[in-house]
Enzyme design. Structure first.
Site, PDB file in Angstrom:
ATOM      1  N   LEU A   1       0.815  -1.206   0.000  1.00 21.69           N
ATOM      2  CA  LEU A   1       0.000   0.000   0.000  1.00 21.69           C
ATOM      3  C   LEU A   1       0.854   1.264   0.000  1.00 21.69           C
ATOM      4  CD1 LEU A   1      -2.918  -0.929   2.430  1.00 21.69           C
ATOM      5  CD2 LEU A   1      -2.982  -0.748  -0.047  1.00 21.69           C
ATOM      6  N   CYS A   2       2.043   1.203   0.613  1.00 18.15           N
ATOM      7  CA  CYS A   2       2.905   2.388   0.649  1.00 18.15           C
ATOM      8  C   CYS A   2       3.365   2.764  -0.762  1.00 18.15           C
ATOM      9  CB  CYS A   2       4.101   2.158   1.565  1.00 18.15           C
ATOM     10  SG  CYS A   2       5.123   0.733   1.114  1.00 18.15           S
ATOM     11  N   THR A   3       3.592   1.725  -1.610  1.00 21.96           N
ATOM     12  CA  THR A   3       3.978   1.989  -2.997  1.00 21.96           C
ATOM     13  C   THR A   3       2.834   2.629  -3.760  1.00 21.96           C
ATOM     14  OG1 THR A   3       5.527   0.131  -3.001  1.00 21.96           O
ATOM     15  CG2 THR A   3       4.765   0.926  -5.139  1.00 21.96           C
TER      16      THR A   3
ATOM     17  N   GLU B   1       2.378   6.361  -2.345  1.00 20.68           N
ATOM     18  CA  GLU B   1       3.462   7.347  -2.372  1.00 20.68           C
ATOM     19  C   GLU B   1       4.328   7.301  -3.623  1.00 20.68           C
ATOM     20  OE1 GLU B   1       5.657   6.821   1.199  1.00 20.68           O
ATOM     21  OE2 GLU B   1       3.893   6.940   2.500  1.00 20.68           O
TER      22      GLU B   1
END
Length: 448
Positions: free
Chosen positions: A209-211, A214
């Site tokens: 999810l961070c990829t 962001e």
């Protein structure tokens, strides 16, 4: 010179059905009567009317099956036309099942195909029991699992836990992925069912999810951002439906905005569908090859003209041609094709308490279950009219609802939460009431 008789339309089929052989099944009785019975009495359900389903309908109709039905919930899209050969440009937007049935009946005389434009879950269990064989042309693990569970629910075991042959509902399953494909025969109680070999399917690709939030690097990241993050932000509490065109269009539009923001090319509506629904590009020739294998196995099962596949064929046309048959082994502890999950109860347990227990059972994890007994609806979660009609049963004892018998088989249909993935599922439950007619305490299957 005398006129020669025109060749018989069934000449190739006759070579299989009218002559004896060394590889035939034990019940094979060659002759014209077998061919006529196959055409008149054999009923086959084709599940799916996409690339593989179109081929299956055509091949089955050309192989002597005259009583076919097909079920599919999708409508025809422009992107289907390159491989789903029964559809035309003017068919875009129409139900696949209806158009596919119409086209095959136009081209092949004498065949009758009944289409069903609905979800497979919309049909009651009895609908599937009306067919001799079920042929699967699906592109979804969840849909395969559901049909597999339904077919296995008809299987009954004798007192020694041996499957009764007359209750077996054979399935022939095909699947394609680019230049690769498989065909398999599933005879519940004899061969491994779909759930026995679920490990054959690799886990779906998941992005951190961070990829997504962001540092998106490709078009798929932008699509999954719109699907997994942006949708919940904008539509709080509203479930995303991948089969709703409006929902899919919204995700596509948001993915385009995201891609433009980060200068990422390649977001298309077709790719959006592929990423969200995990669709693998299909190739017409692979569909044709796998359909031919599935149709031949269906004919073998229906007629006994040859021994069936044992029991899983793989095809790989990426580099040259490679096929292999592997005989997988049935899982004796399978929750789906086994005798059923044993649940021991007091005679005072209400239906409401029983449904709550299913959600707590470590092997079942079934929430909001609908319960049937010998085809009778004890409680149905949906549609609302059936829920209202059966709601009063929740406060009655299950023992009374099962006609005060010491033990019996129930079927539960519910959402199953497994490995953080929710899917519709059907389970067979062996209910035993303690202290009734000499029934003593028994070990619980799964420790419920």
């Amino acid at each position: 010179m005398a006129d020669t008789a025109p060749p018989s339309k069934s000449r190739d089929l006759d070579k299989l059905l009218l002559r004896p052989g060394n590889l035939v099944g034990p019940t094979f009785d060659p002759g014209v009567q077998l061919r006529d019975d196959l055409q008149e009495y054999a009923r086959v359900l084709v599940v799916g009317a996409g690339g593989l389903g179109c081929e299956l309908l055509k091949d089955l109709a050309l192989s002597g099956f005259k009583n076919l039905e097909v079920i599919d919930m999708d409508r025809i899209e422009v992107t289907n036309l390159n491989r789903q050969f029964l559809f035309r440009l003017e068919d875009v937007g129409k139900p696949k099942a209806e158009v596919a049935a119409k086209r095959v009946m136009e081209r092949i005389s004498g065949v009758n195909i009944v289409p069903h434009f609905c979800r497979i879950e919309d049909k009651d269990i009895g609908f599937y029991n009306d067919f001799n064989i079920i042929a699967l042309g699906l592109d979804s693990i969840e849909a395969r699992s559901y049909i597999n569970a339904v077919a296995c629910s008809f299987l009954e075991y004798d007192a020694d836990d041996n499957p009764r042959e007359e209750t077996m509902k054979p399935m022939v399953d095909g699947g394609t992925e680019g230049f690769k494909g498989h065909a398999r025969v599933i005879v519940p109680g004899v061969t491994p069912c779909f759930e026995c070999t679920i490990w054959l399917f690799p886990p779906q690709v998941k992005f951190p999810l961070c990829t997504l939030a962001e540092t998106p690097r490709n078009a798929a990241h932008c699509i999954e951002y719109a699907h997994l993050i942006k949708w919940d932000e904008v539509h709080s509490g509203k479930a995303f439906d991948p089969d709703n065109p409006d929902h899919m269009k919204w995700v596509y539009d948001e993915a385009v905005k995201r891609a433009e923001l980060f200068g990422i090319p390649g977001v298309t509506y077709s790719l959006t569908q592929g990423v969200v629904k995990n669709i693998i590009p299909a190739i017409a020739s692979t569909n044709a090859i796998i359909s031919a294998a599935c149709t031949l196995e269906t004919l073998k099962i229906a007629s006994g003209c040859s021994k069936t596949l044992s029991n899983y064929l793989t095809y790989n046309g990426v580099e040259g041609l490679h096929t292999k048959v592997t005989e997988f082994v049935k899982d004796k502890d399978c929750l789906v094709c086994g005798p059923g999950v044993l649940i021991e109860l007091d005679t005072t347990v209400t239906l409401k308490k029983f449904t709550d227990m299913l959600g707590e059972h470590p092997k079942l994890l079934m929430t909001k279950a609908s319960i049937t007994y010998h085809g009778k609806n004890l409680y149905m979660q949906a549609p609302p009219v059936l829920e209202e009609m059966t709601r009063s049963n929740l406060e009655l004892s299950l023992y009374d609802l099962m006609d005060k018998i010491p033990k019996g088989i129930l079927h539960a249909i519910s959402t199953i939460d497994k490995d953080n993935r929710k899917s519709s599922g059907l389970r067979k439950l062996r209910v035993v009431f303690k202290g009734v007619d000499g029934v003593v305490d028994m070990d619980m299957a799964g420790g419920a």
